[in-house]
Scaffold this motif. Structure first.
Motif, mmCIF file in Angstrom:
data_model
loop_
_atom_site.group_PDB
_atom_site.id
_atom_site.type_symbol
_atom_site.label_atom_id
_atom_site.label_comp_id
_atom_site.label_asym_id
_atom_site.label_seq_id
_atom_site.Cartn_x
_atom_site.Cartn_y
_atom_site.Cartn_z
ATOM 1 N N GLU A 192 43.543 -30.897 10.975
ATOM 2 C CA GLU A 192 44.103 -30.260 9.781
ATOM 3 C C GLU A 192 45.498 -29.697 10.067
ATOM 4 O O GLU A 192 46.406 -29.833 9.238
ATOM 5 C CB GLU A 192 43.150 -29.138 9.346
ATOM 6 N N ALA A 193 45.673 -29.103 11.245
ATOM 7 C CA ALA A 193 46.977 -28.549 11.634
ATOM 8 C C ALA A 193 48.023 -29.667 11.666
ATOM 9 O O ALA A 193 49.146 -29.501 11.172
ATOM 10 C CB ALA A 193 46.881 -27.857 12.993
ATOM 11 N N ALA A 194 47.655 -30.807 12.233
ATOM 12 C CA ALA A 194 48.599 -31.931 12.322
ATOM 13 C C ALA A 194 48.973 -32.416 10.926
ATOM 14 O O ALA A 194 50.151 -32.644 10.616
ATOM 15 C CB ALA A 194 47.978 -33.068 13.130
ATOM 16 N N ALA A 195 47.967 -32.515 10.047
ATOM 17 C CA ALA A 195 48.228 -33.012 8.683
ATOM 18 C C ALA A 195 49.133 -32.058 7.911
ATOM 19 O O ALA A 195 49.890 -32.474 7.042
ATOM 20 C CB ALA A 195 46.905 -33.194 7.948
ATOM 21 N N MET A 196 49.076 -30.757 8.248
ATOM 22 C CA MET A 196 49.859 -29.777 7.499
ATOM 23 C C MET A 196 51.183 -29.434 8.164
ATOM 24 O O MET A 196 51.921 -28.592 7.674
ATOM 25 C CB MET A 196 49.039 -28.491 7.337
ATOM 26 N N GLY A 197 51.458 -30.054 9.299
ATOM 27 C CA GLY A 197 52.717 -29.782 9.993
ATOM 28 C C GLY A 197 52.751 -28.418 10.677
ATOM 29 O O GLY A 197 53.817 -27.834 10.873
ATOM 30 N N VAL A 198 51.591 -27.911 11.044
ATOM 31 C CA VAL A 198 51.521 -26.613 11.735
ATOM 32 C C VAL A 198 52.059 -26.766 13.162
ATOM 33 O O VAL A 198 51.686 -27.705 13.866
ATOM 34 C CB VAL A 198 50.056 -26.107 11.752
ATOM 35 N N ASP A 199 52.947 -25.862 13.591
ATOM 36 C CA ASP A 199 53.471 -25.961 14.957
ATOM 37 C C ASP A 199 52.906 -24.879 15.880
ATOM 38 O O ASP A 199 53.086 -24.915 17.092
ATOM 39 C CB ASP A 199 55.007 -25.944 14.975
ATOM 40 N N THR A 200 52.241 -23.872 15.295
ATOM 41 C CA THR A 200 51.655 -22.792 16.105
ATOM 42 C C THR A 200 50.294 -22.432 15.520
ATOM 43 O O THR A 200 50.206 -22.044 14.353
ATOM 44 C CB THR A 200 52.577 -21.545 16.095
ATOM 45 N N LEU A 201 49.271 -22.570 16.337
ATOM 46 C CA LEU A 201 47.904 -22.306 15.871
ATOM 47 C C LEU A 201 47.348 -21.115 16.651
ATOM 48 O O LEU A 201 47.304 -21.134 17.883
ATOM 49 C CB LEU A 201 47.043 -23.557 16.100
ATOM 50 N N ILE A 202 46.953 -20.095 15.922
ATOM 51 C CA ILE A 202 46.419 -18.884 16.561
ATOM 52 C C ILE A 202 44.902 -18.877 16.362
ATOM 53 O O ILE A 202 44.432 -18.904 15.217
ATOM 54 C CB ILE A 202 47.057 -17.624 15.930
ATOM 55 N N VAL A 203 44.178 -18.828 17.455
ATOM 56 C CA VAL A 203 42.713 -18.881 17.396
ATOM 57 C C VAL A 203 42.132 -17.822 18.333
ATOM 58 O O VAL A 203 42.877 -17.165 19.075
ATOM 59 C CB VAL A 203 42.190 -20.285 17.832
ATOM 60 N N GLY A 204 40.812 -17.721 18.335
ATOM 61 C CA GLY A 204 40.152 -16.872 19.318
ATOM 62 C C GLY A 204 40.034 -17.629 20.629
ATOM 63 O O GLY A 204 40.555 -17.229 21.663
ATOM 64 N N GLU A 205 39.344 -18.762 20.561
ATOM 65 C CA GLU A 205 39.159 -19.582 21.760
ATOM 66 C C GLU A 205 39.057 -21.049 21.362
ATOM 67 O O GLU A 205 39.003 -21.388 20.178
ATOM 68 C CB GLU A 205 37.894 -19.155 22.502
ATOM 69 N N GLY A 206 39.016 -21.906 22.391
ATOM 70 C CA GLY A 206 38.884 -23.337 22.132
ATOM 71 C C GLY A 206 38.586 -24.063 23.417
ATOM 72 O O GLY A 206 38.797 -23.523 24.507
ATOM 73 N N PRO A 207 38.092 -25.311 23.312
ATOM 74 C CA PRO A 207 37.812 -26.088 24.523
ATOM 75 C C PRO A 207 39.091 -26.420 25.302
ATOM 76 O O PRO A 207 40.178 -26.467 24.727
ATOM 77 C CB PRO A 207 37.167 -27.369 23.979
ATOM 78 N N HIS A 208 38.913 -26.673 26.587
ATOM 79 C CA HIS A 208 40.016 -26.955 27.499
ATOM 80 C C HIS A 208 40.934 -28.073 26.995
ATOM 81 O O HIS A 208 42.160 -27.969 27.076
ATOM 82 C CB HIS A 208 39.408 -27.339 28.862
ATOM 83 N N TRP A 209 40.336 -29.130 26.440
ATOM 84 C CA TRP A 209 41.148 -30.276 26.015
ATOM 85 C C TRP A 209 42.144 -29.927 24.929
ATOM 86 O O TRP A 209 43.149 -30.616 24.747
ATOM 87 C CB TRP A 209 40.247 -31.446 25.554
ATOM 88 N N THR A 210 41.893 -28.864 24.190
ATOM 89 C CA THR A 210 42.787 -28.535 23.076
ATOM 90 C C THR A 210 44.178 -28.135 23.585
ATOM 91 O O THR A 210 45.168 -28.354 22.898
ATOM 92 C CB THR A 210 42.200 -27.420 22.182
ATOM 93 N N ALA A 211 44.239 -27.565 24.793
ATOM 94 C CA ALA A 211 45.543 -27.179 25.352
ATOM 95 C C ALA A 211 46.379 -28.426 25.647
ATOM 96 O O ALA A 211 47.605 -28.429 25.464
ATOM 97 C CB ALA A 211 45.344 -26.353 26.619
ATOM 98 N N ILE A 212 45.725 -29.484 26.103
ATOM 99 C CA ILE A 212 46.449 -30.739 26.383
ATOM 100 C C ILE A 212 46.886 -31.375 25.066
ATOM 101 O O ILE A 212 48.027 -31.812 24.917
ATOM 102 C CB ILE A 212 45.546 -31.706 27.188
ATOM 103 N N HIS A 213 45.993 -31.356 24.100
ATOM 104 C CA HIS A 213 46.343 -31.886 22.779
ATOM 105 C C HIS A 213 47.572 -31.147 22.242
ATOM 106 O O HIS A 213 48.503 -31.749 21.726
ATOM 107 C CB HIS A 213 45.159 -31.724 21.814
ATOM 108 N N GLY A 214 47.572 -29.828 22.378
ATOM 109 C CA GLY A 214 48.694 -29.029 21.895
ATOM 110 C C GLY A 214 49.993 -29.429 22.577
ATOM 111 O O GLY A 214 50.994 -29.720 21.923
#
Ligand code: ZN
Length: 258
Positions: A192-214
């Motif tokens: 959803e972030a990619a589709a909306m052109g979001v460049d900064t995503l603030i979350v509580g936590e996430g899986p390790h792979w999400t940092a590489i995706h970012g």
């Protein structure tokens, strides 16, 4: 003053649109545990836990308001620590009211709205679709990403946590941000972030792979802590109920380290 649990729950269910908000099956939003006496004091905690119940008992509260409720871990027999918690509630005559996504998404008392405010960000649209609703928020800005990270770090440290981020390039600016508290970095939110052109995503936590995706998709992910990012909603709700029904309340701090 005191108020019956039924009346307080009816009001809160309506305020948070509890019945019409979709959620995960284990959320079981609303009253999760009944008690006998009228409600005289409220304890607010992020998680239903032994520490939260002990905190409620120590301040003389007989309603425990939580974001992650008694059944968060799924179906389990009432044995071991689960039995211990139920027994403590019954012995101290404490009721439990839980609100997960209804509280995440609430426009004024919700975790997402309040975290945006805390970070000085002005939301303009919903984010993080879940079935027929949205739990998060997004907006536009033109500030250094490091400035948001600094505010998020200050906030997280207040609640015994800290901030981690995916790779941040020097002098990077945030033009479109999104917030999804708790376990907010997921396959769905990243898509959803990619589709909306979001460049900064603030979350509580996430899986390790999400940092590489970012890192590989010019998306900075700020992990501000599951616990910390979900402290605001229960406190705002408790404060609201306190004002509405003239009930004292306290926050029970029980950081999970995550
Ligand atoms: Zn959560």
């Amino acid at each position: 003053m005191t108020i019956s649990l039924e009346e307080l729950a009816r009001y809160t269910d309506s305020l948070l649109e509890t019945k019409s908000t979709p959620d995960y099956p284990n959320a079981v939003n609303g009253v999760q545990m009944h008690n006998q006496a009228a409600i005289r004091k409220v304890a607010a905690a992020v998680d239903f836990s032994t520490r939260a119940i002990q905190g409620a008992i120590s301040i003389g509260a007989n309603l425990l308001l939580v974001h992650h409720g008694m059944f968060w871990g799924g179906l389990e027999p009432i044995t071991g620590s689960h039995y211990g918690r139920v027994r403590m509630l019954i012995e101290a005559d404490i009721a439990v009211y839980a609100s997960h996504l209804p509280l995440d998404r609430h426009p004024t008392l919700g975790n997402n709205a309040l975290l945006a405010k805390e970070l000085g960000l002005q939301p303009s649209a919903p984010f993080a679709r879940f079935e027929n609703t949205f739990t998060g928020l997004c907006g536009e800005s033109d500030i250094e990403t490091e400035a948001i990270i600094k505010s998020a770090r200050g906030f997280a440290q207040t609640y015994g946590g800290d901030v981690r981020t995916s790779l941040v390039q020097p002098d990077r600016r945030t033009r479109k941000w999104a917030i999804c508290t708790g376990a907010g970095a997921s396959t769905d939110t990243l898509r959803e972030a990619a589709a909306m052109g979001v460049d900064t995503l603030i979350v509580g936590e996430g899986p390790h792979w999400t940092a590489i995706h970012g890192e590989e998709n010019d998306l900075v992910i700020i992990y501000a802590g599951h616990y910390a990012t979900e402290t605001l909603g229960v406190c705002a709700l408790a404060q609201h109920l306190s004002t509405k029904f003239d009930l004292p309340w306290s926050f029970v701090s029980a950081p999970t380290g995550l």
